[in-house]
Design a protein around this motif. Structure first.
Motif, PDB file in Angstrom:
ATOM      1  N   ILE A 361     -14.769  11.213  -1.725  1.00 56.43           N
ATOM      2  CA  ILE A 361     -14.427  10.713  -0.385  1.00 56.43           C
ATOM      3  C   ILE A 361     -13.472  11.718   0.247  1.00 56.43           C
ATOM      4  O   ILE A 361     -12.324  11.863  -0.188  1.00 56.43           O
ATOM      5  CB  ILE A 361     -13.784   9.306  -0.447  1.00 56.43           C
ATOM      6  CG1 ILE A 361     -14.832   8.258  -0.837  1.00 56.43           C
ATOM      7  CG2 ILE A 361     -13.244   8.902   0.924  1.00 56.43           C
ATOM      8  CD1 ILE A 361     -15.104   8.129  -2.269  1.00 56.43           C
ATOM      9  N   GLU A 362     -13.965  12.420   1.264  1.00 58.19           N
ATOM     10  CA  GLU A 362     -13.158  13.451   1.915  1.00 58.19           C
ATOM     11  C   GLU A 362     -12.311  12.786   2.988  1.00 58.19           C
ATOM     12  O   GLU A 362     -12.695  12.692   4.152  1.00 58.19           O
ATOM     13  CB  GLU A 362     -14.051  14.546   2.515  1.00 58.19           C
ATOM     14  CG  GLU A 362     -13.261  15.750   2.981  1.00 58.19           C
ATOM     15  CD  GLU A 362     -14.139  16.903   3.454  1.00 58.19           C
ATOM     16  OE1 GLU A 362     -13.576  17.975   3.713  1.00 58.19           O
ATOM     17  OE2 GLU A 362     -15.368  16.740   3.576  1.00 58.19           O
ATOM     18  N   ALA A 363     -11.153  12.288   2.563  1.00 61.32           N
ATOM     19  CA  ALA A 363     -10.290  11.547   3.489  1.00 61.32           C
ATOM     20  C   ALA A 363      -8.884  11.486   2.921  1.00 61.32           C
ATOM     21  O   ALA A 363      -8.687  11.609   1.709  1.00 61.32           O
ATOM     22  CB  ALA A 363     -10.822  10.126   3.679  1.00 61.32           C
ATOM     23  N   TYR A 364      -7.923  11.295   3.820  1.00 64.48           N
ATOM     24  CA  TYR A 364      -6.571  10.924   3.407  1.00 64.48           C
ATOM     25  C   TYR A 364      -6.474   9.443   3.722  1.00 64.48           C
ATOM     26  O   TYR A 364      -6.371   9.043   4.877  1.00 64.48           O
ATOM     27  CB  TYR A 364      -5.530  11.735   4.184  1.00 64.48           C
ATOM     28  CG  TYR A 364      -4.106  11.299   3.902  1.00 64.48           C
ATOM     29  CD1 TYR A 364      -3.461  11.691   2.732  1.00 64.48           C
ATOM     30  CD2 TYR A 364      -3.417  10.470   4.789  1.00 64.48           C
ATOM     31  CE1 TYR A 364      -2.163  11.275   2.458  1.00 64.48           C
ATOM     32  CE2 TYR A 364      -2.124  10.054   4.530  1.00 64.48           C
ATOM     33  CZ  TYR A 364      -1.505  10.462   3.362  1.00 64.48           C
ATOM     34  OH  TYR A 364      -0.221  10.038   3.082  1.00 64.48           O
ATOM     35  N   ASP A 365      -6.574   8.598   2.688  1.00 60.04           N
ATOM     36  CA  ASP A 365      -6.698   7.154   2.886  1.00 60.04           C
ATOM     37  C   ASP A 365      -5.736   6.460   1.918  1.00 60.04           C
ATOM     38  O   ASP A 365      -6.010   6.359   0.718  1.00 60.04           O
ATOM     39  CB  ASP A 365      -8.157   6.738   2.623  1.00 60.04           C
ATOM     40  CG  ASP A 365      -8.408   5.251   2.856  1.00 60.04           C
ATOM     41  OD1 ASP A 365      -7.480   4.444   2.666  1.00 60.04           O
ATOM     42  OD2 ASP A 365      -9.548   4.905   3.206  1.00 60.04           O
ATOM     43  N   ASN A 366      -4.607   5.990   2.444  1.00 61.59           N
ATOM     44  CA  ASN A 366      -3.581   5.408   1.587  1.00 61.59           C
ATOM     45  C   ASN A 366      -4.069   4.163   0.864  1.00 61.59           C
ATOM     46  O   ASN A 366      -3.799   3.977  -0.331  1.00 61.59           O
ATOM     47  CB  ASN A 366      -2.333   5.084   2.428  1.00 61.59           C
ATOM     48  CG  ASN A 366      -1.153   4.693   1.560  1.00 61.59           C
ATOM     49  OD1 ASN A 366      -0.867   5.328   0.548  1.00 61.59           O
ATOM     50  ND2 ASN A 366      -0.474   3.622   1.926  1.00 61.59           N
ATOM     51  N   GLY A 367      -4.825   3.313   1.560  1.00 65.92           N
ATOM     52  CA  GLY A 367      -5.344   2.099   0.922  1.00 65.92           C
ATOM     53  C   GLY A 367      -6.266   2.430  -0.237  1.00 65.92           C
ATOM     54  O   GLY A 367      -6.183   1.822  -1.312  1.00 65.92           O
ATOM     55  N   LEU A 368      -7.125   3.402  -0.024  1.00 60.90           N
ATOM     56  CA  LEU A 368      -8.042   3.818  -1.085  1.00 60.90           C
ATOM     57  C   LEU A 368      -7.276   4.473  -2.238  1.00 60.90           C
ATOM     58  O   LEU A 368      -7.613   4.283  -3.414  1.00 60.90           O
ATOM     59  CB  LEU A 368      -9.098   4.775  -0.516  1.00 60.90           C
ATOM     60  CG  LEU A 368     -10.265   5.147  -1.437  1.00 60.90           C
ATOM     61  CD1 LEU A 368     -10.984   3.908  -1.959  1.00 60.90           C
ATOM     62  CD2 LEU A 368     -11.258   6.056  -0.699  1.00 60.90           C
ATOM     63  N   ALA A 369      -6.221   5.224  -1.917  1.00 61.51           N
ATOM     64  CA  ALA A 369      -5.399   5.840  -2.966  1.00 61.51           C
ATOM     65  C   ALA A 369      -4.813   4.779  -3.892  1.00 61.51           C
ATOM     66  O   ALA A 369      -4.832   4.922  -5.119  1.00 61.51           O
ATOM     67  CB  ALA A 369      -4.275   6.668  -2.339  1.00 61.51           C
ATOM     68  N   HIS A 370      -4.315   3.675  -3.309  1.00 61.43           N
ATOM     69  CA  HIS A 370      -3.763   2.590  -4.127  1.00 61.43           C
ATOM     70  C   HIS A 370      -4.858   1.951  -4.979  1.00 61.43           C
ATOM     71  O   HIS A 370      -4.634   1.609  -6.146  1.00 61.43           O
ATOM     72  CB  HIS A 370      -3.107   1.542  -3.228  1.00 61.43           C
ATOM     73  CG  HIS A 370      -1.736   1.940  -2.749  1.00 61.43           C
ATOM     74  ND1 HIS A 370      -0.586   1.305  -3.162  1.00 61.43           N
ATOM     75  CD2 HIS A 370      -1.334   2.929  -1.915  1.00 61.43           C
ATOM     76  CE1 HIS A 370       0.463   1.876  -2.585  1.00 61.43           C
ATOM     77  NE2 HIS A 370       0.033   2.861  -1.820  1.00 61.43           N
ATOM     78  N   LEU A 371      -6.036   1.798  -4.406  1.00 64.27           N
ATOM     79  CA  LEU A 371      -7.142   1.175  -5.135  1.00 64.27           C
ATOM     80  C   LEU A 371      -7.615   2.060  -6.291  1.00 64.27           C
ATOM     81  O   LEU A 371      -7.928   1.563  -7.377  1.00 64.27           O
ATOM     82  CB  LEU A 371      -8.300   0.898  -4.162  1.00 64.27           C
ATOM     83  CG  LEU A 371      -9.393  -0.053  -4.645  1.00 64.27           C
ATOM     84  CD1 LEU A 371      -8.825  -1.408  -5.069  1.00 64.27           C
ATOM     85  CD2 LEU A 371     -10.442  -0.239  -3.555  1.00 64.27           C
TER      86      LEU A 371
END
Length: 486
Positions: A361-371
């Motif tokens: 996933i090419e993104a900076y995604d804080n929610g996904l990082a926690h998951l």
């Protein structure tokens, strides 16, 4: 020695909660917050970038101009970050821009001048605000001129007579190298002679200016402090760090558990704590949600996660050559990050071949990082170098076992299962080679497949580790005391 109550100005180019691009911002929020809790009078300062939260409505404390040439006009606005007073230096010609440092991967042409001005304004504002710090704590190259100017510009100024400076090195690969021509806003460079900042006859480095002039220097882990004294670990500044060896210490960063705690994390589908039943149930729910979110088959399988900037520093170039081979096993792997477009395209190629097991996933995604932290069994951090690293600490808090290369703060915080299983918190390899990473990932997978109960025991032990900021902050106060006896 009794703890002195210091007044501290903490100078940083970004602060979590106000504006953030990386780990420096986390430290710039959490350390001052911890110092405040230890009854220190700590205040922050940062540039008033356009994207700083609340900047438009922040009250103006000061409208002034630099006392020194070129007498640039600026304002100081007041904000707060985690209860700490923050001074935002508002100078539209430098900071009213879409981003902090760069646009479209191109650094702003005048970054040298921008951060030279910021360093000058940080000191210029203090007598005008009536805040007389005992300690000015600079961070990384952006603020390297703060100790330099404190010594060269204000060395005989009565207001600063008792003020000492400290610089923290979060990542010495970024040095802030600029030509004298780019720094003409500081009269100190008009003579084109600055041996304690120069890297050549035409260029200076802001990091060197800080390292050679600060009273004390801190690296963000004990091992990184040692590495900085070597040619390989210092990225070309070994002589400078060796010359300051007596004033160089390493204090391991803490972890902001208010943001990274599986018991209270609002970004998780299920919260859990450090007992086996809760952990197994919670992590399973998070794994299922992660699989759904990224489009992998929902099933009970060893899950490997990675969240990072896509750079060689983070070891992506160790993972890529062996990733397809590892995916021949019964595993799932999720990588989340942005950065080097070449590395991104290579990860996409692997995904095209193994889309049933691997998602990028090419993104900076804080929610996904926690998951990813909660839903994975193992977290990949095969860094080429890592001054401190925070994700390995987050991973342990979430019962996810880090797989790391034994460098910098990774070496200081993760204990290898094969070396000492009783106190293990993850898996460590040493050689900067893709095959060394592959063997370590296979070691972890074998343990998962054959001794799941042992994995659970290590996960629980990892969850019980505590890297709280309070402990780190006490070490910083000791460092400030040492600076005072300098």
């Amino acid at each position: 020695m009794a703890t002195k109550n210091f007044s501290i100005l903490f100078v940083a180019s970004e602060v979590e909660g106000l504006i953030k691009s990386g780990g420096l911002a986390d430290v710039a929020k959490a350390l001052p917050e911890a110092l405040l809790e230890l009854d220190q009078d700590v205040r922050l300062t940062l540039p008033a970038y356009r994207k700083v939260n609340g900047i438009e409505s922040a009250p103006v404390l000061l409208e002034t101009k630099l006392e020194h040439w070129p007498h640039t006009e600026y304002k100081v606005r007041e904000l707060t970050a985690a209860g700490v007073k923050a001074y935002a230096i508002d100078c539209p010609q430098y900071f009213d821009r879409p981003e902090m440092y760069a646009e479209n991967n191109q650094a702003y042409q005048d970054n040298g001048e921008r951060f030279a001005f910021f360093s000058a304004a940080c000191l210029d504002m203090l007598p005008k605000l009536g805040f007389q710090p005992d300690i000015i704590h600079a961070n990384d190259w952006h603020t390297g001129f703060v100790p330099f100017l404190l010594k060269h510009r204000y060395g005989n100024d009565a207001f600063f007579a008792q003020t000492k400076s400290v610089i923290s090195i979060h990542n010495a690969v970024f040095k802030g190298v600029f030509s004298y021509d780019e720094l003409q806003c500081l009269p100190e460079f008009h003579g084109r002679y600055a041996p304690d900042a120069a890297v050549s006859t035409t260029h200076v480095t802001m990091l060197k200016a800080g390292v050679m002039n600060a009273d004390k220097i801190n690296a963000v882990s004990p091992t990184y402090a040692e590495e900085l004294k070597t040619q390989l670990g210092s990225h070309g500044m070994a002589a400078e760090f060796q010359s300051r060896a007596d004033d160089l210490v390493g204090i391991l960063n803490g972890c902001d558990y208010s943001a990274w705690n599986p018991e209270t994390d609002p970004l998780l589908p299920a919260n859990y704590q450090a007992d086996e039943a809760s952990m197994v149930e919670g992590k399973s729910a998070c794994k299922r949600e992660l699989q759904k979110r990224v489009g992998l088959q929902v099933r009970d399988v060893a899950m490997y996660g990675m969240v990072c900037r896509l750079t060689n520093q983070k070891g992506v170039h160790y993972l890529l050559p062996i990733l397809s081979q590892f995916l021949n096993n019964d595993v799932q792997v999720v990588v989340v990050g942005t950065g080097d477009p070449v590395l991104a395209s290579q990860l996409k190629e692997v995904e095209a071949l193994h889309s049933d097991k691997f998602k990028f996933i090419e993104a900076y995604d804080n929610g996904l990082a926690h998951l990813v932290e909660a839903g994975s069994d193992f977290f990949l951090m095969p860094s080429e170098f890592e001054p401190c690293g925070l994700n390995q600490i987050y991973s342990m808090a979430y019962g996810t076992l880090p797989i790391v290369r034994g460098v910098g703060g990774l070496k200081d915080s993760v204990h290898d299962f094969d070396t000492d299983p009783q106190v293990a918190t993850g898996f460590v390899f040493l050689e900067p080679e893709p095959t060394a990473l592959l063997l370590t990932m296979q070691r972890s997978l074998l343990l998962y497949a054959q001794q799941l109960s042992e994995i659970r025991r290590v996960q629980l032990y990892a969850m019980q580790q505590n890297f709280c900021w309070n402990k780190a902050a006490q070490e910083y106060i000791k460092l400030y005391q040492q600076a005072f006896q300098y």
